[in-house]
Design a protein around this motif. Structure first.
Motif, short mmCIF file in Angstrom:
data_model
loop_
_atom_site.label_atom_id
_atom_site.label_comp_id
_atom_site.label_asym_id
_atom_site.label_seq_id
_atom_site.Cartn_x
_atom_site.Cartn_y
_atom_site.Cartn_z
N ILE A 1 0.86 -1.18 0.00
CA ILE A 1 0.00 0.00 0.00
C ILE A 1 0.90 1.24 0.00
O ILE A 1 1.95 1.26 0.65
N ALA A 2 0.49 2.25 -0.75
CA ALA A 2 1.30 3.48 -0.83
C ALA A 2 1.42 4.12 0.55
O ALA A 2 0.47 4.14 1.33
N VAL A 3 2.59 4.66 0.83
CA VAL A 3 2.86 5.26 2.14
C VAL A 3 1.90 6.40 2.42
O VAL A 3 1.30 6.49 3.50
N TRP A 4 1.71 7.30 1.46
CA TRP A 4 0.81 8.45 1.67
C TRP A 4 -0.61 7.97 1.98
O TRP A 4 -1.28 8.55 2.81
N ARG A 5 -1.02 6.92 1.29
CA ARG A 5 -2.37 6.38 1.49
C ARG A 5 -2.51 5.81 2.90
O ARG A 5 -3.50 6.04 3.59
N PHE A 6 -1.49 5.05 3.31
CA PHE A 6 -1.51 4.51 4.66
C PHE A 6 -1.57 5.62 5.69
O PHE A 6 -2.36 5.56 6.64
N LEU A 7 -0.75 6.66 5.53
CA LEU A 7 -0.70 7.75 6.51
C LEU A 7 -2.03 8.49 6.62
O LEU A 7 -2.47 8.82 7.72
N VAL A 8 -2.68 8.74 5.49
CA VAL A 8 -3.97 9.44 5.51
C VAL A 8 -5.02 8.62 6.24
O VAL A 8 -5.71 9.10 7.14
N PHE A 9 -5.14 7.33 5.87
CA PHE A 9 -6.16 6.48 6.50
C PHE A 9 -5.80 6.16 7.95
O PHE A 9 -6.69 6.04 8.80
N ASN A 10 -4.52 6.05 8.24
CA ASN A 10 -4.11 5.81 9.62
C ASN A 10 -4.42 7.02 10.50
O ASN A 10 -4.87 6.87 11.64
N ALA A 11 -4.22 8.23 9.97
CA ALA A 11 -4.55 9.44 10.73
C ALA A 11 -6.05 9.49 11.02
O ALA A 11 -6.47 9.79 12.15
N ALA A 12 -6.87 9.19 10.02
CA ALA A 12 -8.33 9.20 10.22
C ALA A 12 -8.75 8.14 11.24
O ALA A 12 -9.56 8.41 12.14
N SER A 13 -8.17 6.96 11.13
CA SER A 13 -8.49 5.88 12.06
C SER A 13 -8.04 6.22 13.47
O SER A 13 -8.78 6.00 14.44
N SER A 14 -6.85 6.76 13.61
CA SER A 14 -6.32 7.13 14.93
C SER A 14 -7.17 8.21 15.58
O SER A 14 -7.42 8.17 16.79
N ALA A 15 -7.63 9.18 14.78
CA ALA A 15 -8.47 10.26 15.31
C ALA A 15 -9.80 9.70 15.83
O ALA A 15 -10.23 10.05 16.93
N ALA A 16 -10.43 8.83 15.03
CA ALA A 16 -11.71 8.25 15.45
C ALA A 16 -11.54 7.35 16.67
O ALA A 16 -12.34 7.38 17.61
N TRP A 17 -10.47 6.56 16.67
CA TRP A 17 -10.20 5.64 17.77
C TRP A 17 -9.96 6.40 19.08
O TRP A 17 -10.54 6.07 20.11
N ALA A 18 -9.12 7.44 19.02
CA ALA A 18 -8.83 8.24 20.22
C ALA A 18 -10.10 8.90 20.73
O ALA A 18 -10.36 8.89 21.94
N ALA A 19 -10.90 9.45 19.83
CA ALA A 19 -12.15 10.09 20.26
C ALA A 19 -13.07 9.09 20.93
O ALA A 19 -13.66 9.38 21.98
#
Length: 193
Positions: A120-138
């Motif tokens: 998986i492309a690094v930029w793609r992973f970072l974008v989806f990981n940021a969204a997932s991390s934000a939702a998870w933390a919330a």
């Protein structure tokens, strides 16, 4: 003793939340949310610490899979229960996998490595990981916050400063035990299948 615990939580609580959320950190995020409700920690700071720990942790496991695929620790992770399923899922549905992997207890470590190995492309992973991390933390910080609200409603004014500390630690312990039992059952099921 309770004053010392209170001081330590005020002073080092955010660091503990950050470090705890690097790996499987649900219980740490919940405890952080509980202490935010009790005004021992600031709510936004707990959220940021949980988000940063989760994001950096998953990104680190991704990098391990991407850059160190032949390292003995990465090879050992590839032998863990659930790795083959995680790798298959990330190959078929990379975006959905990165968004949901964080929410599947016991899969974060192998899931990050699997994503790194998948191509998986690094930029793609970072974008989806940021969204997932934000939702998870919330989600988990909010759960802890509402545990604090519920405890206060149940115990009323009897919830004194030292009792808040022990209740928070008790909530974390209960969540950790439930999560460990669920992970054990999941691993057992995957060995059978």
């Amino acid at each position: 003793m309770t004053d010392t615990l209170h001081f330590l939580i005020e002073r080092y609580g955010l660091i503990v939340v950050f470090i705890g959320c690097i790996a499987e950190g649900e219980s740490v995020a919940i405890i952080g949310g509980f202490f935010a409700h009790q005004h021992v920690l600031h709510t936004a700071a707990v959220y940021i610490a949980a988000f940063m720990g989760a994001f950096i942790g998953d990104t680190g496991f991704f990098v391990l899979g991407r850059r160190f695929s032949d390292h003995p620790r990465v090879l050992a992770m590839r032998e863990r229960p659930g790795f083959s399923h995680a790798y298959e899922m990330v190959r078929k549905h990379p975006d959905l996998f990165v968004l949901s992997n964080r929410f599947i207890y016991g899969m974060r470590l192998v899931g990050g490595v699997a994503a790194g190995l998948s191509g998986i492309a690094v930029w793609r992973f970072l974008v989806f990981n940021a969204a997932s991390s934000a939702a998870w933390a919330a989600l988990f910080v909010t759960l802890g916050y509402f545990f604090g609200l519920g405890a206060e409603q149940i115990l009323g004014k009897a919830l004194l400063r030292h009792e808040k500390l022990f209740i928070g630690l008790g909530i974390g312990l209960v969540v950790a035990v439930i999560a460990a039992i669920a992970a054990h059952k999941l691993a057992k099921r995957q060995k059978i299948a």
